[in-house]
Design a protein around this motif. Sequence first.
Motif, PDB file in Angstrom:
ATOM      1  N   THR A 104      30.844  98.746  57.348  1.00  0.00           N
ATOM      2  CA  THR A 104      30.626  97.586  56.500  1.00  0.00           C
ATOM      3  C   THR A 104      29.144  97.264  56.506  1.00  0.00           C
ATOM      4  O   THR A 104      28.403  97.693  57.395  1.00  0.00           O
ATOM      5  CB  THR A 104      31.401  96.345  56.990  1.00  0.00           C
ATOM      6  OG1 THR A 104      30.843  95.917  58.234  1.00  0.00           O
ATOM      7  CG2 THR A 104      32.885  96.635  57.153  1.00  0.00           C
ATOM      8  N   ILE A 105      28.713  96.496  55.551  1.00  0.00           N
ATOM      9  CA  ILE A 105      27.312  96.101  55.471  1.00  0.00           C
ATOM     10  C   ILE A 105      26.914  95.284  56.706  1.00  0.00           C
ATOM     11  O   ILE A 105      25.772  95.344  57.156  1.00  0.00           O
ATOM     12  CB  ILE A 105      27.025  95.346  54.140  1.00  0.00           C
ATOM     13  CG1 ILE A 105      25.523  95.326  53.855  1.00  0.00           C
ATOM     14  CG2 ILE A 105      27.623  93.961  54.154  1.00  0.00           C
ATOM     15  CD1 ILE A 105      25.169  94.876  52.455  1.00  0.00           C
ATOM     16  N   ASN A 106      27.866  94.561  57.282  1.00  0.00           N
ATOM     17  CA  ASN A 106      27.582  93.746  58.474  1.00  0.00           C
ATOM     18  C   ASN A 106      27.136  94.574  59.667  1.00  0.00           C
ATOM     19  O   ASN A 106      26.483  94.069  60.577  1.00  0.00           O
ATOM     20  CB  ASN A 106      28.817  92.919  58.859  1.00  0.00           C
ATOM     21  CG  ASN A 106      29.199  91.935  57.785  1.00  0.00           C
ATOM     22  OD1 ASN A 106      28.407  91.611  56.909  1.00  0.00           O
ATOM     23  ND2 ASN A 106      30.431  91.468  57.828  1.00  0.00           N
ATOM     24  N   ASN A 107      27.516  95.855  59.699  1.00  0.00           N
ATOM     25  CA  ASN A 107      27.105  96.747  60.784  1.00  0.00           C
ATOM     26  C   ASN A 107      25.638  97.164  60.657  1.00  0.00           C
ATOM     27  O   ASN A 107      25.088  97.760  61.570  1.00  0.00           O
ATOM     28  CB  ASN A 107      27.971  98.011  60.809  1.00  0.00           C
ATOM     29  CG  ASN A 107      29.416  97.714  61.141  1.00  0.00           C
ATOM     30  OD1 ASN A 107      29.720  96.736  61.813  1.00  0.00           O
ATOM     31  ND2 ASN A 107      30.317  98.547  60.654  1.00  0.00           N
ATOM     32  N   GLY A 108      25.041  96.901  59.516  1.00  0.00           N
ATOM     33  CA  GLY A 108      23.673  97.318  59.243  1.00  0.00           C
ATOM     34  C   GLY A 108      23.675  98.619  58.463  1.00  0.00           C
ATOM     35  O   GLY A 108      24.260  99.609  58.901  1.00  0.00           O
ATOM     36  N   VAL A 109      23.071  98.603  57.293  1.00  0.00           N
ATOM     37  CA  VAL A 109      23.017  99.794  56.445  1.00  0.00           C
ATOM     38  C   VAL A 109      21.594  99.984  55.921  1.00  0.00           C
ATOM     39  O   VAL A 109      20.826  99.034  55.791  1.00  0.00           O
ATOM     40  CB  VAL A 109      24.010  99.714  55.264  1.00  0.00           C
ATOM     41  CG1 VAL A 109      25.436  99.633  55.765  1.00  0.00           C
ATOM     42  CG2 VAL A 109      23.700  98.567  54.332  1.00  0.00           C
TER      43      VAL A 109
END
Length: 174
Positions: A104-109
Amino acid sequence: MNKLNTALKKSLKLETSTSRTILELVDGRREELEFKQERPTEFTVSDSEFSIKSGIDVEVEIQNVDLVATSKVLWPGKEIRVRGGIDGQGETIKARAKIPVNSTINNGVDAESFLYWVIETPEGALHNKKPIYMKGLIKGLPPKDAVFHSQDVVPIYDNNGNEAGSLYNCLQSN
């Protein structure tokens, strides 16, 4: 290849950011300029593409950039303004992020942007023809708590098309 195109289109604002860059003129004079955001940066998220194998590609169109710095070296005490997007060169600025499968974007991308600026100086307006390529890691949209770094030296030109200098070591913190 299984792909699902979405018609997502959402307008967002980045309320605050700071930026800095080194502006070097053709005569060798240079200054590290520290910019503050003059007004919120508006952008639209659209045209996301999903692939079962690679994840989601998120396309972003930055509508405007409006930054101000006070020169200490090149033009002491004078204002330097950077405009980008519709209010700058008249077109949106492109950015994108890649969200891997099972993440997810919350994991850092990883994210990247391709900036075109109009730099208003006391000696006239300057602009880049090649984008300022910025890379960073984001954990959401708008990209709060993100830092982007430029990857290259980018030539800048005056309104007559003459090379006037270059920009490098660009940094943006949101």
